[in-house]
Write a protein that holds these residues in place. Structure first.
Motif, short mmCIF file in Angstrom:
data_model
loop_
_atom_site.label_atom_id
_atom_site.label_comp_id
_atom_site.label_asym_id
_atom_site.label_seq_id
_atom_site.Cartn_x
_atom_site.Cartn_y
_atom_site.Cartn_z
N ILE A 9 -25.94 -35.36 -19.63
CA ILE A 9 -26.07 -34.87 -21.00
C ILE A 9 -24.69 -34.70 -21.62
O ILE A 9 -24.44 -35.11 -22.77
N ALA A 25 -34.32 -36.66 -23.65
CA ALA A 25 -35.44 -36.51 -22.72
C ALA A 25 -35.92 -37.86 -22.22
O ALA A 25 -36.22 -38.04 -21.03
N ILE A 35 -34.79 -30.37 -21.59
CA ILE A 35 -33.50 -30.64 -22.24
C ILE A 35 -32.95 -29.38 -22.88
O ILE A 35 -31.76 -29.05 -22.73
#
Length: 330
Positions: A9, A25, A35
């Motif tokens: 991420i 996601a 997330i």
């Protein structure tokens, strides 16, 4: 693992200003709720990450925030240093750039990974050009490279295989593909996908007209379609042959791409083996003449006719000289 997902991420957010939670996601194969929990975990650990709500919202990092963490595993860092020696970077004018990029990656790697990555670059070399494939003319693909990035139509003068003169075409480029050391331009001509070998392009001129590509169609999809067509054409004719064991290794090496199945012994002593080759046309059988009496084409009859005709032509060229000519020399 959660730690890998958090790092993914973070790296994704560093490359873009704002990324929708739904996209994160989907990329990481988790739920949107997960997330948001990961974003909270990053924030709690000191990463300046926040969520923008609303229709055009998403997840973002505060401007200016960067991390030196590469996120590379040991295997990923080694994989980056397996370089293909096919001239691809040089042909694109990127040979110096790839070296510079790898030096930067090496500097950014965690210290324990550097020796393995460095050893990989010295111990592993990938050369995709097949043995005995023949010399290839040097290809200047600068104009083709410019065309695929300029998003403009391209006017070509192109010489097809088996012809001496070039023909003119106006094409809409999708991109360039290098396969086994050979560069190809993938483009539409009159809305139909076409493949052009770069070393047969005699001239490439950018036009002032914008490129017209089929909606929603990308390079990978067009290449897959064209590649499948070429491979299907190559298998339109099946040659059944017998090969003497003394030449089997060379036969298999030279004809690996056309071989259909594993050769099987023709007799108990194993001196001769039967094999099948899936080829484009019966004319392809001419290439087997170089094996002399050690390879015999059994079928189809049309292929045997082709071989007989070419063998007769060779005999006429290299047969016994005319007696009169011999007597007249001195």
């Amino acid at each position: 693992m959660k730690s890998d997902r958090l790092l993914s991420i973070l790296l994704l957010l560093q490359t873009r200003r704002l990324v929708p939670a739904t996209e994160l996601a989907e990329r990481l194969d988790v739920s949107v709720r997960t997330i948001y929990r990961d974003v909270e975990a990053l924030s709690a650990s000191g990463v300046p990450v926040y969520a923008e709500r609303g229709r055009h919202g998403g997840i973002a990092l505060l401007p200016g925030f960067r991390t030196d963490v590469t996120g590379l595993t040991a295997d990923e860092s080694r994989a980056l240093f397996v370089l293909a020696a096919d001239g691809a970077h040089a042909a694109l004018g990127l040979d110096e750039a790839i070296g510079s990029a790898l030096r930067k990656v090496m500097a950014a790697l965690p210290a324990p990974y550097r020796p393995a990555a460095e050893a990989t670059s010295r111990r592993i070399l990938v050369d995709p050009v097949r043995w005995m494939s023949g010399p290839r003319a040097a290809v200047d693909i600068a104009d083709l490279h410019d065309a695929v990035f300029a998003d403009r139509r391209l006017r070509l003068r192109y010489r097809h295989s088996g012809t001496r003169s070039a023909r003119g075409y106006t094409v809409d480029p999708y991109g360039l593909v290098v396969k086994a050391g050979v560069w190809y331009l993938v483009a539409d001509r009159d809305g139909e996908p076409r493949l052009f070998r770069a070393d047969r392009v005699r001239e490439a001129v950018l036009t002032e007209h914008p490129v017209v590509r089929r909606p929603g169609v990308e390079l990978a999809a067009v290449w897959e379609e064209l590649r499948r067509q070429v491979e299907e054409r190559q298998g339109e004719v099946t040659l059944r042959v017998r090969v003497h064991r003394s030449r089997l290794d060379l036969f298999l090496r030279l004809n690996a791409a056309a071989l259909a199945g594993k050769p099987r012994p023709e007799s108990p002593d194993g001196e001769w083996l039967r094999a099948e080759l899936a080829v484009e046309s019966v004319e392809w059988a001419r290439s087997l003449l170089s094996f002399g009496p050690n390879v015999e084409v059994l079928a189809p009859p049309e292929a045997r006719t082709v071989l007989a005709a070419h063998a007769a032509a060779v005999m006429a060229l290299y047969g016994d000289p005319d007696p009169g000519e011999s007597a007249g020399t001195g």
